[in-house]
Design a protein around this motif. Sequence first.
Motif, mmCIF file in Angstrom:
data_model
loop_
_atom_site.group_PDB
_atom_site.id
_atom_site.type_symbol
_atom_site.label_atom_id
_atom_site.label_comp_id
_atom_site.label_asym_id
_atom_site.label_seq_id
_atom_site.Cartn_x
_atom_site.Cartn_y
_atom_site.Cartn_z
ATOM 1 N N ARG A 89 0.858 -1.109 -0.013
ATOM 2 C CA ARG A 89 0.117 0.051 -0.123
ATOM 3 C C ARG A 89 0.884 1.112 -0.029
ATOM 4 O O ARG A 89 0.742 2.145 -0.672
ATOM 5 C CB ARG A 89 -1.064 0.073 1.246
ATOM 6 N N ALA A 90 2.065 1.149 0.729
ATOM 7 C CA ALA A 90 2.903 2.352 0.855
ATOM 8 C C ALA A 90 3.507 2.535 -0.536
ATOM 9 O O ALA A 90 3.743 3.674 -0.998
ATOM 10 C CB ALA A 90 3.755 2.303 1.891
ATOM 11 N N ARG A 91 4.007 1.215 -1.052
ATOM 12 C CA ARG A 91 4.761 1.697 -2.483
ATOM 13 C C ARG A 91 3.534 2.094 -3.489
ATOM 14 O O ARG A 91 4.081 3.031 -4.410
ATOM 15 C CB ARG A 91 4.897 0.168 -2.873
ATOM 16 N N LEU A 92 2.403 1.767 -3.631
ATOM 17 C CA LEU A 92 1.335 2.406 -4.439
ATOM 18 C C LEU A 92 1.213 4.115 -4.047
ATOM 19 O O LEU A 92 1.133 4.776 -4.957
ATOM 20 C CB LEU A 92 -0.007 1.725 -4.159
ATOM 21 N N GLN A 93 1.148 4.241 -2.756
ATOM 22 C CA GLN A 93 1.177 5.699 -2.442
ATOM 23 C C GLN A 93 2.342 6.470 -2.942
ATOM 24 O O GLN A 93 2.090 7.820 -3.379
ATOM 25 C CB GLN A 93 0.849 5.619 -0.866
ATOM 26 N N LEU A 94 3.540 5.944 -2.755
ATOM 27 C CA LEU A 94 4.650 6.558 -3.097
ATOM 28 C C LEU A 94 4.729 6.790 -4.609
ATOM 29 O O LEU A 94 5.056 7.810 -4.892
ATOM 30 C CB LEU A 94 5.920 5.835 -2.639
ATOM 31 N N THR A 95 4.372 5.753 -5.386
ATOM 32 C CA THR A 95 4.515 5.825 -6.802
ATOM 33 C C THR A 95 3.280 6.868 -7.273
ATOM 34 O O THR A 95 3.605 7.456 -8.299
ATOM 35 C CB THR A 95 4.291 4.389 -7.441
ATOM 36 N N TYR A 96 2.268 6.638 -6.966
ATOM 37 C CA TYR A 96 1.067 7.426 -7.115
ATOM 38 C C TYR A 96 1.129 8.957 -6.900
ATOM 39 O O TYR A 96 1.044 9.954 -7.514
ATOM 40 C CB TYR A 96 -0.431 6.917 -6.785
ATOM 41 N N GLY A 97 1.873 9.160 -5.658
ATOM 42 C CA GLY A 97 1.971 10.408 -5.202
ATOM 43 C C GLY A 97 3.126 10.990 -6.114
ATOM 44 O O GLY A 97 3.034 12.139 -6.501
ATOM 45 N N GLY A 98 4.277 10.481 -6.414
ATOM 46 C CA GLY A 98 5.310 10.719 -7.467
ATOM 47 C C GLY A 98 4.666 11.243 -8.744
ATOM 48 O O GLY A 98 4.926 12.281 -9.469
ATOM 49 N N TRP A 99 3.614 10.259 -9.132
ATOM 50 C CA TRP A 99 2.981 10.343 -10.443
ATOM 51 C C TRP A 99 2.284 11.820 -10.282
ATOM 52 O O TRP A 99 2.393 12.473 -11.444
ATOM 53 C CB TRP A 99 2.266 9.310 -10.807
ATOM 54 N N LEU A 100 1.525 11.897 -9.283
ATOM 55 C CA LEU A 100 0.619 13.300 -9.349
ATOM 56 C C LEU A 100 1.479 14.536 -9.227
ATOM 57 O O LEU A 100 1.436 15.565 -9.776
ATOM 58 C CB LEU A 100 -0.056 13.084 -8.167
#
Length: 905
Positions: free
Chosen positions: A782-793
């Motif tokens: 979940r944290a990896r998804l949040q990190l990757t998505y946050g960086g994408w945004l």
Amino acid sequence: MAGGAGDPAARVGGPMLVGREAQLQVLAALLDEATRHRGGALVVRGEAGIGKSALWAEACALAAGRGMRVLTTTGVQAEVELPYAGIGHLFRRLPEAGGKPGAVEGESPFRVGVEVLDLLSGLDEPVLLAVEDAHWLDRASWEVLTFVARRLESDPVALVLTARDGEDVDRLLAAASLPELALEPLDPASAGDLLDQVAPGLTPALRERVLAVSEGNPLGLVELGGLAARSGGAALLPSRLPLSTRVERTFAGLVGELPAATRALLLVAALDDGDDLDEVLAAASRLEERPVTADDLEPAVVSRLVGVDEQYRLRFRHPLLRSALRQSASPALRRRAHACLAAVVAGDDRRVWHRAAAASGPDEALAADLAAMATRDRHLRAASAALAAMERAAQLSEDPQKRGSRLLWAATMADEQGDVESIRRLLALVDESRLQPAERARLAWFREVYLGTGWSGSTRLRVYNELIDTMRTAGDIELTLESLINISLRFYWSNPDDDTRLEFVRVAELIDAPEDDVLVMCALAQVAPVERGAACLERLAALRYDVDLTPGQRYQLGLAASALGAYELSNAFLTPGVTEARTHGRVGTLTQALVSLAYNAAAAGDTRATVSTATEALALATETRHTTWALQARLQLGQAEALRGNAEAADEIADAAEKIIFSAGMHPMLALTQRVRGVNALAAGRFEEAFWHLHRAFDPGDVAYHPYVRFTLAGHLAEAAAHCGALDELRAVVAGLPPVAERSRSPVLLTGLRYAGAVLADDAAAYEAALAADLRDWPFERARLQLTYGGWLRRRRQAAESRPLLRAAAAAFDALGAAPWGERARTELRATGESRRKPIDAIDALTPQEQQIARLAADGLSNREIAERLFLSPRTVTTHLYRIYPKVGVKSRGELAAMMAERSF
């Protein structure tokens, strides 16, 4: 104080202590350290008669002079088959013992060891545990005492053991790793001084002969010098006997001068597993076929061969007398004496043991009694007694096939105890030619695992299939299921072809197992996690809250869930199983369960849980000399080090493991070394290198390929691909995995594919869909998804939307101990204009064992409860906590619990 009890030099006046001043100083230092709460152990070793008993007695006197409580016991040959006889003698007269330790005969040495540590920690004074002739202790008592000896660092306890030199003792001491004080023969001047004290006035020629024959052995000088003084040189013939035999012959000669009733009484006492005088008299009366009374013992008491205390307990003056009595008695007489003891001793188990010693040859009825005892004790969790009983049952078996079968069952029981040396010894006794075909599969399995005959990989799996089918058709369901579950783990780590795997499935599903059996399902989960995965997961979920499961079933269910990638479900089975294994001292099962918990934690990205469980597993695997489980524990530690960003440590573990794996031919396990290397490179930002390390586990043509370990790596591979631009390569790798995930319902694969799908889709909807899934059991993912998505945004100038995701990711990674990922999240946050400092986590400054203790203390466990779980003494736990509090900046358990709660997620 000059000449006081604490002055070793003041107590060298006794004849047996001539020339031992340096050794007395070592013993005195050990005792002094113990009085300062720095406990320790020392093994005083040497040949027979070298003076071990004299130093042992002097240690007791020195300890008493220091105000220490002195507890003593002596190993005797007659008790080697009786688990915990030595421990029972050591503590039974201690009021604080309250019937413990070893109240349940046959309990695991590790469990009894915890009881001993607990008991010692509760005493209010320094203690000396003085064990004479430890080489004659029963094996269980030896394991307990060496276990305790390695854990006395914070206790006011000194342990002094004496042991006679010999190959068996060499092996025991090498495995125990205890400090040793080797006694050498006296130098010529000291030997002459001693001889002049005990036999003054010898003619020069006779004096020189005694010195030459004794070769500096104090007991030889004392006994042979006395005989020479009384009888002349003829007492020393024959001159070519080895010294130890001559000394024992000397004792036998002394006994030979006693009346027949006294000799009979002493023989019975030498063979008895107790020291109750009335019991010895009753058995001796049967042996002599007439009343034997305490008056008949008087000649031995007058000769100072034995003593009787106020409680009518009989004790030999020197253990060599027991050996002399046993050796001088004929086998027929020894058997008669054991039969007489069997008729008078209390307790069914003691009676069966003496009956077994009295048996003159194979006795199937007695073998069946012992085997039944072993089975009963195994179900009662008294595994070490079960092992001893089953081994003796094998020795008494009339049917060669039953003998082999019982030896293999004994090896299985030894495996539960983590006793690798016993397994190897038992397997060496098995005559393969007399086994049924079904039993040969078990023998081949044990030999491969424990005798180092070579990792057969998938080459023998077809043969195992056929033999298990033979067991099934023969109707031996218990043996079939035992073999089935043993072989299933080998299937998981062997990469067999599909035909072989599916043949195993066919055979397994034909077994007419009991309705409540779970072993077939557990085996299928490891051998066919794709084909049977969904059905197995459904049944595992239904069994999660079943209170009637046995510890063995819980362990197997935990392995099955782990093989399917359902780590939270696996932990639900394994965690209570670990508690039960600790409680009952099944160290082999405990070690394997801890390795499985460490594997689960590493796969889920929880570095702290990984380090805690893998460190303990590695310590136990090393202590029990189980190299395969030690290797697995190290690989989990390597994964944790990679996730924590400790690159050098991770690389060292991977390199060392790879050498072992290649050497043993266990090639499918290379997937685990590539996992360590790939995640290590990923943590360091070497993304292309990481991708190709991890890719090897997905490539069927690579030696490091593993069809199921790759499921745990999908997320890591996708992250590496996203950073190095290898999206086409990623797409090719994962293209065939969605149907596999759908069929198997593997939670770890489904979770990894959600992340990979979002990375490949590269749009907000895909990320949102992935985050909308139930990820409560997957905080790292979940944290990896949040990190990757946050960086994408952020890269799309949506800073406000990215910050909550990045904050949550940073907090989760920090809680999991995945420092490089936490730092990346903070870097992304800074790029959005928000500064977030890395929290100072003092827990990371603690050693793995301190982290374990801190975690358990924060959970509300008492020092005693923590000690029982970790096989430590309560005093050691207290010492660790006093070190932990200032390191993490707290002053109490309550503050520690609050701090640990803040770190949770």
